[in-house]
Design an enzyme around this catalytic site. Structure first.
Site, PDB file in Angstrom:
ATOM      1  N   LYS A   1       5.972 -14.393   2.631  1.00 21.03           N
ATOM      2  CA  LYS A   1       5.894 -14.996   1.295  1.00 21.03           C
ATOM      3  C   LYS A   1       7.285 -14.939   0.702  1.00 21.03           C
ATOM      4  O   LYS A   1       7.493 -14.528  -0.451  1.00 21.03           O
ATOM      5  CB  LYS A   1       4.856 -14.245   0.439  1.00 21.03           C
ATOM      6  CG  LYS A   1       4.460 -14.960  -0.853  1.00 21.03           C
ATOM      7  CD  LYS A   1       3.819 -16.330  -0.654  1.00 21.03           C
ATOM      8  CE  LYS A   1       3.821 -17.094  -1.968  1.00 21.03           C
ATOM      9  NZ  LYS A   1       3.421 -18.505  -1.795  1.00 21.03           N
TER      10      LYS A   1
ATOM     11  N   TYR B   1       0.826  -1.209   0.000  1.00 19.29           N
ATOM     12  CA  TYR B   1       0.000   0.000   0.000  1.00 19.29           C
ATOM     13  C   TYR B   1       0.862   1.262   0.000  1.00 19.29           C
ATOM     14  O   TYR B   1       0.440   2.307   0.462  1.00 19.29           O
ATOM     15  CB  TYR B   1      -0.892   0.043   1.243  1.00 19.29           C
ATOM     16  CG  TYR B   1      -2.067  -0.906   1.257  1.00 19.29           C
ATOM     17  CD1 TYR B   1      -1.931  -2.249   0.928  1.00 19.29           C
ATOM     18  CD2 TYR B   1      -3.331  -0.460   1.640  1.00 19.29           C
ATOM     19  CE1 TYR B   1      -3.012  -3.123   0.973  1.00 19.29           C
ATOM     20  CE2 TYR B   1      -4.418  -1.319   1.684  1.00 19.29           C
ATOM     21  CZ  TYR B   1      -4.254  -2.650   1.359  1.00 19.29           C
ATOM     22  OH  TYR B   1      -5.326  -3.514   1.423  1.00 19.29           O
TER      23      TYR B   1
ATOM     24  N   ASP C   1     -10.340 -10.317   6.562  1.00 11.76           N
ATOM     25  CA  ASP C   1     -11.694 -10.571   6.043  1.00 11.76           C
ATOM     26  C   ASP C   1     -12.028 -12.051   6.221  1.00 11.76           C
ATOM     27  O   ASP C   1     -13.159 -12.412   6.569  1.00 11.76           O
ATOM     28  CB  ASP C   1     -11.825 -10.183   4.561  1.00 11.76           C
ATOM     29  CG  ASP C   1     -12.447  -8.801   4.362  1.00 11.76           C
ATOM     30  OD1 ASP C   1     -12.197  -7.913   5.202  1.00 11.76           O
ATOM     31  OD2 ASP C   1     -13.189  -8.608   3.371  1.00 11.76           O
TER      32      ASP C   1
ATOM     33  N   ASP D   1      -4.797  -7.329   5.416  1.00 16.57           N
ATOM     34  CA  ASP D   1      -6.129  -6.986   4.901  1.00 16.57           C
ATOM     35  C   ASP D   1      -6.902  -8.241   4.535  1.00 16.57           C
ATOM     36  O   ASP D   1      -8.041  -8.452   4.968  1.00 16.57           O
ATOM     37  CB  ASP D   1      -5.989  -6.072   3.684  1.00 16.57           C
ATOM     38  CG  ASP D   1      -7.331  -5.761   3.054  1.00 16.57           C
ATOM     39  OD1 ASP D   1      -8.253  -5.380   3.797  1.00 16.57           O
ATOM     40  OD2 ASP D   1      -7.471  -5.927   1.830  1.00 16.57           O
TER      41      ASP D   1
ATOM     42  N   ASP E   1       0.034 -18.296   2.256  1.00 15.27           N
ATOM     43  CA  ASP E   1      -0.956 -19.209   1.670  1.00 15.27           C
ATOM     44  C   ASP E   1      -1.274 -20.342   2.642  1.00 15.27           C
ATOM     45  O   ASP E   1      -2.439 -20.670   2.892  1.00 15.27           O
ATOM     46  CB  ASP E   1      -0.481 -19.731   0.294  1.00 15.27           C
ATOM     47  CG  ASP E   1       0.993 -20.109   0.227  1.00 15.27           C
ATOM     48  OD1 ASP E   1       1.704 -19.924   1.234  1.00 15.27           O
ATOM     49  OD2 ASP E   1       1.437 -20.601  -0.828  1.00 15.27           O
TER      50      ASP E   1
HETATM   51  C1  IPM Z   1      -9.739  -2.267   5.173  1.00 12.14           C
HETATM   52  C2  IPM Z   1     -10.128  -1.897   3.769  1.00 12.14           C
HETATM   53  C3  IPM Z   1      -9.115  -0.942   3.149  1.00 12.14           C
HETATM   54  C4  IPM Z   1      -7.762  -1.612   3.189  1.00 12.14           C
HETATM   55  C5  IPM Z   1      -9.444  -0.518   1.714  1.00 12.14           C
HETATM   56  C6  IPM Z   1     -10.817   0.038   1.628  1.00 12.14           C
HETATM   57  C7  IPM Z   1      -8.432   0.394   1.144  1.00 12.14           C
HETATM   58  O1  IPM Z   1     -10.297  -3.046   2.985  1.00 12.14           O
HETATM   59  O2  IPM Z   1      -9.607  -1.369   6.013  1.00 12.14           O
HETATM   60  O3  IPM Z   1      -9.602  -3.467   5.450  1.00 12.14           O
HETATM   61  O4  IPM Z   1      -7.451  -2.439   2.321  1.00 12.14           O
HETATM   62  O5  IPM Z   1      -6.999  -1.314   4.100  1.00 12.14           O
HETATM   63 MN    MN Z   2     -10.165  -4.858   4.080  1.00 11.59          MN
END
Ligand code: IPM
Ligand code: MN
Ligand code: NAD
Length: 349
Positions: free
Chosen positions: A182, A132, A243, A239, A215
């Site tokens: 990785k 990022y 999720d 990130d 992975d």
């Molecule tokens: C998060 C989001 C952000 C990230 C995006 C929206 C840029 O997915 O906070 O997890 O990847 O950091």
């Molecule tokens: Mn995210």
């Protein structure tokens, strides 16, 4: 003295879950002086900018920011996110993104045969560089020879401060630090990452350090979440893994995060892990748990530990007993869940 806190409700379900979190915060009795900032895609439509040019300066004036979500289908996602959230994380040097992946009793996990005792992981995501960095570019636009370069940047200083903090967190928990890497495909960035981690490990005798390719780690998160304690990860890996973690802890609406500078203080940003959820926005059914949990993390940052503990207890009681939003198998609205948390707070001894 009241804490100076800015709310950036943002887009989509952002304003819905932030309203719920503010209601819950108000019920704790902690004195907060709120400033509401209209930064987001609405402002972009009106003024052509997600936030003012001096947004980082403005943000520095607060003790904390409670943020909902950023993103609307009318604005390209890289424009909205690089117009607000990502420059704030970088500009405030909020290098640590803490994301608890804890399955609260009563929350529906996607993992068959698993329960609350099996899932208590703290992710520590690098939050200012890596994949990022924002460095790169495109050339030869539209031609067959078009090229896009996106630079992954790893600096020794940023990697070291992050992983050191990971060791410290693990020492205060169950004593296992897992580093997502990785360094088989990557020859530079994650190799530096691994070297820094390995060099720090001997300083933390009580912590078992392990290096796991990301992975394999994704698979282990699903197959053996109980084997994980603290996980340090790069910006992108953190990130994606969180999720996956959110799904394990009951869904996107459950997950909370803190963007902080451990040991350094200053303004920090607290936000649910989920996005603006355009598919359910405006219906009043977004799950506010992640936003309220983020408010708990904010109270800790503000030095209000007893209030943080009380709010977390009330939130956990609501997750266990309801009311629940549709993503949790219930029929309640966002507001009804917030009212449930406020009621649970009132019943605490
Ligand atoms: C998060 C989001 C952000 C990230 C995006 C929206 C840029 O997915 O906070 O997890 O990847 O950091
Ligand atoms: Mn995210
Ligand atoms: P998303 O998290 O918004 O949605 C993914 C899925 O989770 C959707 O089905 C959504 O309905 C569900 N969901 C999310 N939050 C929920 C909640 N509180 N309660 C119940 N269900 C919930 O991710 P996406 O669809 O990839 O992204 C949508 C937009 O949000 C994009 O513009 C993206 O860039 C942005 N985004 C912003 C942030 C942020 O501001 N921190 C984080 C992620 C995505």
């Amino acid at each position: 003295m009241a804490h100076e806190v800015a709310a950036i409700p943002g887009d989509g379900v952002g304003p819905e879950v932030i309203a719920a979190a503010r209601e819950a915060l108000a019920a704790t009795g902690v004195a907060i002086n709120w400033t509401e900032l209209d930064w987001g895609c609405g402002r972009f439509a009106r003024a052509g900018q997600m936030a003012p040019d001096d947004m980082v300066e403005v943000a520095r004036g607060f003790d904390a920011i409670l943020l909902g979500a950023v993103g609307d289908p009318t604005v390209p996602d890289h424009v909205s996110l690089w117009g607000l959230l990502l420059p704030l994380r970088q500009g405030l040097d909020l290098w640590a993104n803490l994301r608890p992946v804890r399955l609260l009793p009563g929350a529906p996990t996607v993992l068959a045969g698993r329960g609350a005792d099996d899932v208590d992981i703290l992710f520590l995501r690098e939050n200012t560089e890596g994949e990022y960095s924002g460095i790169g570019g495109r050339a030869h636009r539209g031609l067959a020879s078009e090229v896009a370069v996106e630079a992954s940047v790893f600096t020794r200083g940023a990697v070291e401060r992050l992983i050191r903090h990971g060791f410290e967190l693990a020492a205060g928990r169950r004593g296992v630090l897992t580093s997502a890497t990785k360094s088989n495909a990557s020859r530079f960035g994650y190799v530096l990452w691994d070297e820094v981690a390995a060099a720090l490990a001997p300083e933390y005798e009580g912590v078992r350090y392990e290096r796991v390719h990301v992975d394999a780690l994704a698979a282990r998160l699903v197959a053996a979440p109980d084997s994980l304690d603290v996980v340090v990860a790069s910006n992108l890996f953190g990130d994606i893994l969180t999720d996956l973690g959110a799904a394990i802890q009951g869904g996107m609406g459950m997950a909370a995060s803190a963007n902080v500078r451990p040991g350094e203080g200053g303004c920090a940003i607290f936000e649910p892990v989920h996005g603006s959820a355009p598919d359910i926005a405006g219906q009043g059914i977004a799950n506010p748990t992640g936003a309220i949990w983020s408010a708990v993390l904010m109270l800790e940052h503000l030095g209000e530990a007893p209030a943080a503990d009380r709010l977390m207890s009330a939130l956990a009681k609501t997750v266990l007993e309801g009311p629940r939003t549709p993503d949790q198998g219930g029929t309640a609205t966002t507001d009804e869940v917030a009212a449930g948390v406020v009621g649970a707070l009132g019943e605490l001894p």
